[in-house]
Scaffold this motif. Structure first.
Motif, mmCIF file in Angstrom:
data_model
loop_
_atom_site.group_PDB
_atom_site.id
_atom_site.type_symbol
_atom_site.label_atom_id
_atom_site.label_comp_id
_atom_site.label_asym_id
_atom_site.label_seq_id
_atom_site.Cartn_x
_atom_site.Cartn_y
_atom_site.Cartn_z
ATOM 1 N N ASP A 25 0.837 -1.195 0.000
ATOM 2 C CA ASP A 25 0.000 0.000 0.000
ATOM 3 C C ASP A 25 0.873 1.246 0.000
ATOM 4 O O ASP A 25 0.645 2.176 -0.771
ATOM 5 N N GLN A 26 1.888 1.263 0.849
ATOM 6 C CA GLN A 26 2.795 2.408 0.913
ATOM 7 C C GLN A 26 3.543 2.588 -0.409
ATOM 8 O O GLN A 26 3.696 3.706 -0.900
ATOM 9 N N ALA A 27 3.989 1.506 -0.997
ATOM 10 C CA ALA A 27 4.670 1.577 -2.293
ATOM 11 C C ALA A 27 3.739 2.159 -3.351
ATOM 12 O O ALA A 27 4.143 3.013 -4.157
ATOM 13 N N PHE A 28 2.489 1.705 -3.337
ATOM 14 C CA PHE A 28 1.503 2.219 -4.291
ATOM 15 C C PHE A 28 1.296 3.721 -4.093
ATOM 16 O O PHE A 28 1.269 4.491 -5.061
ATOM 17 N N PHE A 82 -1.768 6.532 -12.666
ATOM 18 C CA PHE A 82 -2.166 5.168 -12.340
ATOM 19 C C PHE A 82 -1.905 4.205 -13.505
ATOM 20 O O PHE A 82 -1.406 3.105 -13.306
ATOM 21 N N ALA A 83 -2.226 4.635 -14.711
ATOM 22 C CA ALA A 83 -2.102 3.769 -15.884
ATOM 23 C C ALA A 83 -0.671 3.306 -16.128
ATOM 24 O O ALA A 83 -0.450 2.287 -16.790
ATOM 25 N N TYR A 84 0.294 4.027 -15.577
ATOM 26 C CA TYR A 84 1.700 3.699 -15.813
ATOM 27 C C TYR A 84 2.364 2.970 -14.645
ATOM 28 O O TYR A 84 3.559 2.685 -14.689
ATOM 29 N N ILE A 85 1.599 2.680 -13.623
ATOM 30 C CA ILE A 85 2.141 1.941 -12.477
ATOM 31 C C ILE A 85 2.032 0.451 -12.769
ATOM 32 O O ILE A 85 0.996 -0.029 -13.215
ATOM 33 N N THR A 86 3.103 -0.264 -12.506
ATOM 34 C CA THR A 86 3.105 -1.704 -12.771
ATOM 35 C C THR A 86 3.207 -2.495 -11.467
ATOM 36 O O THR A 86 3.679 -1.989 -10.447
ATOM 37 N N VAL A 87 2.769 -3.733 -11.542
ATOM 38 C CA VAL A 87 2.892 -4.639 -10.402
ATOM 39 C C VAL A 87 4.370 -4.796 -10.047
ATOM 40 O O VAL A 87 4.741 -4.806 -8.869
ATOM 41 N N ARG A 139 9.367 -1.855 -4.820
ATOM 42 C CA ARG A 139 9.364 -0.872 -3.730
ATOM 43 C C ARG A 139 8.986 -1.495 -2.396
ATOM 44 O O ARG A 139 9.475 -1.082 -1.353
ATOM 45 N N ALA A 140 8.083 -2.454 -2.441
ATOM 46 C CA ALA A 140 7.610 -3.083 -1.206
ATOM 47 C C ALA A 140 8.527 -4.213 -0.747
ATOM 48 O O ALA A 140 8.400 -4.706 0.374
ATOM 49 N N ALA A 173 -8.743 0.431 -5.092
ATOM 50 C CA ALA A 173 -10.069 0.397 -4.460
ATOM 51 C C ALA A 173 -9.944 0.220 -2.951
ATOM 52 O O ALA A 173 -10.656 0.877 -2.183
ATOM 53 N N GLU A 174 -9.041 -0.638 -2.523
ATOM 54 C CA GLU A 174 -8.839 -0.855 -1.086
ATOM 55 C C GLU A 174 -8.327 0.410 -0.417
ATOM 56 O O GLU A 174 -8.767 0.787 0.664
ATOM 57 N N ARG A 175 -7.379 1.073 -1.058
ATOM 58 C CA ARG A 175 -6.817 2.310 -0.511
ATOM 59 C C ARG A 175 -7.902 3.383 -0.423
ATOM 60 O O ARG A 175 -8.048 4.067 0.588
ATOM 61 N N ALA A 176 -8.690 3.547 -1.481
ATOM 62 C CA ALA A 176 -9.758 4.547 -1.485
ATOM 63 C C ALA A 176 -10.780 4.239 -0.395
ATOM 64 O O ALA A 176 -11.228 5.141 0.318
#
Length: 165
Positions: A16-19, A28-33, A39-40, A59-62
């Motif tokens: 979550d922190q990495a995200f 968002f569209a450019y973030i990858t798994v 990062r995590a 969705a979980e973060r929101a």
């Protein structure tokens, strides 16, 4: 909580922190798994143990942010709705500084997440939540101010207040 549950939640918190760090740096569209995992400090399989997609993480973060905000608001729904109908106009909930300031502060502090949830509303299926907000809160307030229905906002993915940088 068992040790394995604690480890599970600690890993989720790191992802979550990495995200959150990545969403502050790029769209968002450019973030990858792969980036989230690097990062995590976790493997891709660990990510997929927790989430099916990055959208699930968003969705979980929101939802977590919304839950934090909702915890601030009184939970007596019946009283809240009655007050919308009966209180003096200057005391309408969500318009007074007592409610509006924390709401706007929450949005400001989490603006990238809120903006992304608005942009990804169809994927996250949050339009119904905003429709409910419109029907049960915004429309009664507009009625109290005698705003003709032709000027009522159409149900949208999110209130306009979410749309700022």
């Amino acid at each position: 909580m068992t040790r394995s549950e604690s480890k599970y939640f600690a890993t989720a918190a790191r992802m979550d922190q990495a995200f959150l760090e990545l969403i502050e740096q790029k769209d968002f569209a450019y973030i990858t798994v792969k980036e989230i995992c690097e990062r995590a400090g976790v493997n891709r399989s660990t990510f997929y143990l927790h989430y099916e997609t990055i959208g699930d993480l968003l969705a979980e973060r929101a939802q977590h942010i919304i839950d934090e905000f909702v915890a601030f608001i009184p939970h007596d729904t019946k009283k809240f709705l009655e007050n919308l109908q009966n209180c003096p106009l200057e005391e309408l909930y969500l318009i007074t500084p007592e409610y509006l300031t924390p709401y706007l502060t929450c949005i400001k502090e989490h603006r990238r997440v809120f903006r992304t949830t608005v942009e990804q509303a169809s994927i996250l299926r949050i339009a119904n939540a905003y429709e409910s907000l419109n029907l049960h809160v915004l429309t009664p307030i507009l009625n109290r101010f005698q705003v003709p229905p032709i000027f009522f906002p159409k149900p949208v993915a999110a209130p306009a207040v979410f749309r700022y940088n």
